[in-house]
Design an enzyme around this catalytic site. Structure first.
Site, short mmCIF file in Angstrom:
data_model
loop_
_atom_site.label_atom_id
_atom_site.label_comp_id
_atom_site.label_asym_id
_atom_site.label_seq_id
_atom_site.Cartn_x
_atom_site.Cartn_y
_atom_site.Cartn_z
N CYS A 296 24.71 -0.61 59.84
CA CYS A 296 23.65 -0.64 60.86
C CYS A 296 24.06 -1.28 62.19
O CYS A 296 23.99 -0.62 63.23
CB CYS A 296 22.42 -1.36 60.30
SG CYS A 296 21.66 -0.42 58.96
N LYS B 105 29.88 -7.00 53.49
CA LYS B 105 29.27 -8.25 53.06
C LYS B 105 29.20 -8.24 51.54
O LYS B 105 29.45 -7.19 50.93
CB LYS B 105 27.90 -8.43 53.70
CG LYS B 105 26.84 -7.47 53.23
CD LYS B 105 25.50 -7.88 53.79
CE LYS B 105 24.40 -6.94 53.38
NZ LYS B 105 23.11 -7.31 53.93
N1 LIG Z 1 21.73 0.92 54.81
C1 LIG Z 1 20.91 -0.01 55.28
O1 LIG Z 1 21.02 -1.19 54.96
C2 LIG Z 1 19.81 0.37 56.24
C3 LIG Z 1 18.80 -0.57 56.54
C4 LIG Z 1 17.78 -0.21 57.40
C5 LIG Z 1 17.78 1.06 57.99
N2 LIG Z 1 18.78 1.94 57.70
C6 LIG Z 1 18.72 3.27 58.30
O2 LIG Z 1 18.26 4.19 57.31
C7 LIG Z 1 18.89 5.47 57.47
C8 LIG Z 1 19.59 5.87 56.19
O3 LIG Z 1 20.64 4.95 55.95
P1 LIG Z 1 21.40 4.87 54.55
O4 LIG Z 1 22.32 3.72 54.62
O5 LIG Z 1 20.41 4.97 53.45
O6 LIG Z 1 22.22 6.24 54.63
P2 LIG Z 1 23.05 6.97 53.48
O7 LIG Z 1 24.18 7.65 54.15
O8 LIG Z 1 23.33 6.00 52.37
O9 LIG Z 1 22.03 8.06 52.89
C9 LIG Z 1 21.60 9.16 53.58
C10 LIG Z 1 21.39 10.30 52.56
O10 LIG Z 1 20.71 11.38 53.18
C11 LIG Z 1 21.18 12.58 52.61
N3 LIG Z 1 20.79 13.71 53.46
C12 LIG Z 1 21.24 14.05 54.69
N4 LIG Z 1 20.58 15.12 55.16
C13 LIG Z 1 19.70 15.50 54.21
C14 LIG Z 1 18.73 16.53 54.10
N5 LIG Z 1 18.52 17.42 55.08
N6 LIG Z 1 18.01 16.62 52.97
C15 LIG Z 1 18.20 15.74 51.96
N7 LIG Z 1 19.09 14.73 52.01
C16 LIG Z 1 19.84 14.61 53.12
C17 LIG Z 1 22.66 12.35 52.46
O11 LIG Z 1 23.26 13.22 51.52
C18 LIG Z 1 22.69 10.87 52.02
O12 LIG Z 1 22.69 10.77 50.60
C19 LIG Z 1 19.81 5.32 58.67
O13 LIG Z 1 19.13 5.74 59.83
C20 LIG Z 1 20.05 3.82 58.75
O14 LIG Z 1 20.35 3.39 60.05
C21 LIG Z 1 19.78 1.63 56.84
#
Ligand SMILES: NC(=O)c1ccc[n+]([C@@H]2O[C@H](COP(=O)([O-])OP(=O)(O)OC[C@H]3O[C@@H](n4cnc5c(N)ncnc54)[C@H](O)[C@@H]3O)[C@@H](O)[C@H]2O)c1
Length: 449
Positions: free
Chosen positions: A263, A324
């Site tokens: 992030c 982390k």
């Molecule tokens: N990881 C964190 O700690 C965190 C915390 C707060 C916010 N976020 C935000 O949340 C969002 C997701 O982050 P994440 O870490 O979970 O990402 P990630 O990469 O772990 O997961 C995203 C998932 O979405 C899937 N995907 C993509 N396009 C798709 C579609 N059209 N249909 C179905 N599935 C689809 C991918 O295959 C993947 O499994 C980002 O915008 C991130 O900035 C993340």
């Protein structure tokens, strides 16, 4: 109440499982068939403490299901959350919204009856409005609202963060969408969690502002720690001295090798780009991005300095690879800067991480992978702590000393007590503590005026 969660990654899977724990029927959808297969077999694709039990319990009770095709889930849903990735766009640092708009188009095709489409992904201000336009263009007949509900959970403590958040932010001007999302978050509302209702743009921007502020706090204490090393001050006491001031607060004042993760790096960059484009550059955030990038690159220099100026032919034991502890997430981890710089300088690197190695192996080469801390340390010339896993805090200094070829320890997370390390005969370098910095002697500094 039924929810479709589109994207089953760190955020989608945790949020989906937690919503099902609230008693809501949730289908988590992902394009990655391998991920969905594993989940359907009861196998959790990510490392997140407590997630396996939460998923198993709710899947067994039939409230939590997994699918690759979103149409059935979206058709039945009252709320559809978009939780797909928003990585940095190659070249310019803007958030890449390809996955968000792809998801929006697929959702549009399946909408049936009034539905709130909620962006939980971190998206630049204005994205909600664009998502709404996309869906409206594809489906002029559909009955829907688009709301913003940014997620603030932290990997490693994601379930607790989701179930007991500091706040929930919901951005929409639609009263109907507000009421529906109030129902979704009812258990938290009853818990007296502050729920901030605002407009969509404000919710979108609040997420970036929060991450940029935290990244700034980390970068601030990192720079202060460099100064501490030069002038004989102790950054821990400085951090405590300022952190006890309620206006500042004690959290996020731990110096280290620079922030990483899924992030902060991408969100600071994207916010700086949004602001520049809007004609109101955020110079503090731009500087934070630069300072952090330089810091990560310079961490290998500390190791080289601790080894007397060269690591050529030396064996470096690296403990910790993830950005982390308590996660397997390797995105933008400082180890990805440090290890290649050390191998380029001629070091042989042996590494161990309790959860990150499967992912690390895809991203790093020329590394000898070890099965445990002491295996990595055996016959090493220098030990480098890159991630502060609890298991590393428990290392026995005497055993470390006798396992190593030369007793040099570079602690980039300040997990050890300098006096204990010195008593064991280890040459110990940490961050921002007097006389223990990157080989520099404290200098007297006088006011030039
Ligand atoms: N990881 C964190 O700690 C965190 C915390 C707060 C916010 N976020 C935000 O949340 C969002 C997701 O982050 P994440 O870490 O979970 O990402 P990630 O990469 O772990 O997961 C995203 C998932 O979405 C899937 N995907 C993509 N396009 C798709 C579609 N059209 N249909 C179905 N599935 C689809 C991918 O295959 C993947 O499994 C980002 O915008 C991130 O900035 C993340």
């Amino acid at each position: 109440m039924r929810i479709a969660m589109v994207g089953t990654g760190y955020v989608g899977l945790v949020s989906g499982a937690c919503f099902s724990e609230f008693g809501i029927e949730v289908t988590c959808v992902d394009k990655d068939a391998g991920k969905i297969d594993r989940l359907n077999r009861g196998d959790i694709p990510i490392y997140e403490p407590g997630l396996d039990e939460l998923v198993a319990r709710n899947a067994e009770d039939g409230r939590l299901t997994f699918a690759t095709d979103l149409s059935v889930a979206v058709r039945a849903a009252d709320a559809v959350f978009i939780a797909v990735g928003t990585p940095s766009r190659r070249g310019d640092g803007h958030a890449d919204l390809t996955y968000v708009f792809e998801a929006a188009r697929e959702i549009a095709a399946a909408l049936d009856g009034y539905t709130v489409v909620v962006t939980k992904s971190t998206v630049p201000v204005g994205t909600g409005a664009e998502v709404e336009r996309e869906i409206r263009t594809a489906r002029p007949d559909a009955d829907f609202d688009v709301a913003s509900n940014p997620e603030f959970l932290r990997e490693g403590s994601a379930i607790g963060d989701f179930q007991r958040p500091d706040r929930v932010i919901i951005g929409t001007d639609s009263q109907r969408a507000r009421e529906l999302l109030r129902t979704v978050y009812r258990p938290l509302y009853l818990n007296e969690t502050p729920i901030l209702f605002t407009n969509r743009e404000t919710a979108e921007l609040a997420k970036y502002a929060a991450n940029a502020f935290l990244a700034t706090k980390i970068t601030f204490i990192n720079e202060i720690s460099d100064l501490c090393e030069r002038v004989g001050a102790d950054v821990h006491d400085v951090a405590r001295g300022i952190g006890l001031d309620g206006r500042i607060g004690r959290k996020f004042l731990h110096p280290g090798p620079g922030y990483g993760g899924s992030c902060f790096p991408k969100d600071t960059l994207a916010l700086a780009r949004t602001a520049a484009q809007a004609g109101t550059p955020l110079r503090i955030v731009e500087t934070v991005v630069d300072v952090n990038a330089v810091r990560k690159r310079h961490m290998a220099d500390r190791v080289i300095a601790a080894c007397g100026g060269s690591v050529a032919g030396k064996t470096v034991a690296v403990l910790g690879l993830t950005f982390k502890p308590n996660t397997d997430d390797m995105r933008e981890a400082p180890s990805l800067d440090i290890i290649p710089a050390l191998t380029a300088a001629g070091a042989r690197v042996r590494a161990y991480d309790p959860a990150g190695m499967p992912e690390a192996k895809k991203l790093l080469d020329k590394v000898e992978w070890c099965d445990g801390e002491y295996e990595a340390i055996q016959d090493a010339d220098v030990l480098v702590i890159v991630t502060e896993w609890n298991a590393f805090r428990a290392l026995d200094p005497e055993r470390v000393k006798s396992a190593m070829r030369s007793p040099v320890v570079v602690d980039l997370r300040n997990v050890f007590d300098p006096a204990t390390m010195a008593a064991a005969g280890l040459r110990y370098t940490s961050i921002g503590r007097p006389g223990l910095g990157a080989g520099t002697k404290p200098k007297a500094v006088r006011d030039a005026g």
